[in-house]
Scaffold this motif. Structure first.
Motif, mmCIF file in Angstrom:
data_model
loop_
_atom_site.group_PDB
_atom_site.id
_atom_site.type_symbol
_atom_site.label_atom_id
_atom_site.label_comp_id
_atom_site.label_asym_id
_atom_site.label_seq_id
_atom_site.Cartn_x
_atom_site.Cartn_y
_atom_site.Cartn_z
ATOM 1 N N UNK A 1 -27.560 127.358 -36.615
ATOM 2 C CA UNK A 1 -28.583 127.806 -37.565
ATOM 3 C C UNK A 1 -29.370 128.942 -36.925
ATOM 4 N N UNK A 2 -29.833 129.837 -37.771
ATOM 5 C CA UNK A 2 -30.610 130.974 -37.288
ATOM 6 C C UNK A 2 -31.961 130.508 -36.767
ATOM 7 N N UNK A 3 -32.415 131.167 -35.726
ATOM 8 C CA UNK A 3 -33.704 130.849 -35.105
ATOM 9 C C UNK A 3 -34.861 131.426 -35.922
ATOM 10 N N UNK A 4 -36.014 131.532 -35.314
ATOM 11 C CA UNK A 4 -37.218 131.997 -36.001
ATOM 12 C C UNK A 4 -37.146 133.458 -36.434
ATOM 13 N N UNK A 5 -36.061 134.145 -36.111
ATOM 14 C CA UNK A 5 -35.906 135.533 -36.549
ATOM 15 C C UNK A 5 -35.543 135.632 -38.033
ATOM 16 N N UNK B 1 -32.386 127.859 -42.787
ATOM 17 C CA UNK B 1 -32.175 127.433 -41.400
ATOM 18 C C UNK B 1 -33.074 126.270 -40.992
ATOM 19 N N UNK B 2 -34.315 126.245 -41.461
ATOM 20 C CA UNK B 2 -35.210 125.136 -41.119
ATOM 21 C C UNK B 2 -34.704 123.822 -41.709
ATOM 22 N N UNK B 3 -34.196 123.870 -42.926
ATOM 23 C CA UNK B 3 -33.633 122.674 -43.553
ATOM 24 C C UNK B 3 -32.418 122.190 -42.762
ATOM 25 N N UNK B 4 -31.590 123.126 -42.311
ATOM 26 C CA UNK B 4 -30.414 122.763 -41.508
ATOM 27 C C UNK B 4 -30.848 122.094 -40.207
ATOM 28 N N UNK B 5 -31.801 122.688 -39.517
ATOM 29 C CA UNK B 5 -32.277 122.140 -38.241
ATOM 30 C C UNK B 5 -32.884 120.756 -38.455
ATOM 31 N N UNK B 6 -33.582 120.577 -39.566
ATOM 32 C CA UNK B 6 -34.224 119.288 -39.859
ATOM 33 C C UNK B 6 -33.219 118.149 -40.010
ATOM 34 N N UNK B 7 -31.955 118.470 -40.266
ATOM 35 C CA UNK B 7 -30.948 117.406 -40.367
ATOM 36 C C UNK B 7 -30.696 116.758 -39.015
ATOM 37 N N UNK B 8 -31.031 117.458 -37.928
ATOM 38 C CA UNK B 8 -30.770 116.957 -36.586
ATOM 39 C C UNK B 8 -29.316 117.092 -36.181
ATOM 40 N N UNK B 9 -28.536 117.826 -36.953
ATOM 41 C CA UNK B 9 -27.102 117.935 -36.707
ATOM 42 C C UNK B 9 -26.662 119.303 -36.189
ATOM 43 N N UNK B 10 -27.580 120.232 -36.054
ATOM 44 C CA UNK B 10 -27.240 121.585 -35.620
ATOM 45 C C UNK B 10 -26.980 121.594 -34.113
ATOM 46 N N UNK B 11 -25.860 122.177 -33.710
ATOM 47 C CA UNK B 11 -25.516 122.253 -32.286
ATOM 48 C C UNK B 11 -26.332 123.316 -31.562
#
Length: 120
Positions: free
Chosen positions: A43-47, A54-64
């Motif tokens: 997922x893309x960072x804060x850029x 990207x925040x929704x993806x990270x919130x899944x806890x599944x992003x490598x």
């Protein structure tokens, strides 16, 4: 989501999911399918100009990996070489779009070299 779910079913542990700038939660369900079948997710960072996806993806806890778009090709290339989601740390020069397309073509048989560069 539909694309990632189909990709996960077809490619299983070789599937790669990349969530970049965008609004809403699109991609999170598909990302879950990719991870459940052993794939690799970024997922893309804060850029990200629009950080909802990207925040929704990270919130899944599944992003490598959470990274800048310029680092995506390097992570995917290392994943394709090792077949592992545990990618060693270190600085790696990002390969060209052409070499990235060649890796994808070799691994999947799909040729993306004719796609618009902005799409890739």
């Amino acid at each position: 989501d539909d694309f990632f779910e189909s990709l996960a079913t077809d490619q299983r542990g070789q599937a790669v999911c990349v969530i970049l700038s965008g609004t809403g939660a699109d991609g999170s369900v598909g990302l879950r399918a990719v991870k459940e079948l052993g794939g690799f997710c970024l997922a893309q960072d804060s850029s990200a100009r629009y950080d909802s996806m990207p925040n929704s993806a990270v919130a899944t806890g599944l992003v490598d990996y959470v990274c800048a778009p310029s680092e995506v090709i390097g992570h995917v290339t290392r994943f394709s070489r090792t077949g592992s989601q545990t990618l060693g740390a270190g600085s790696v020069e990002a390969p060209s779009i052409e070499s990235f397309c060649a890796v994808i073509r070799r691994l999947t048989g799909h040729d993306f070299s004719g796609y618009k560069r902005s799409t890739l």
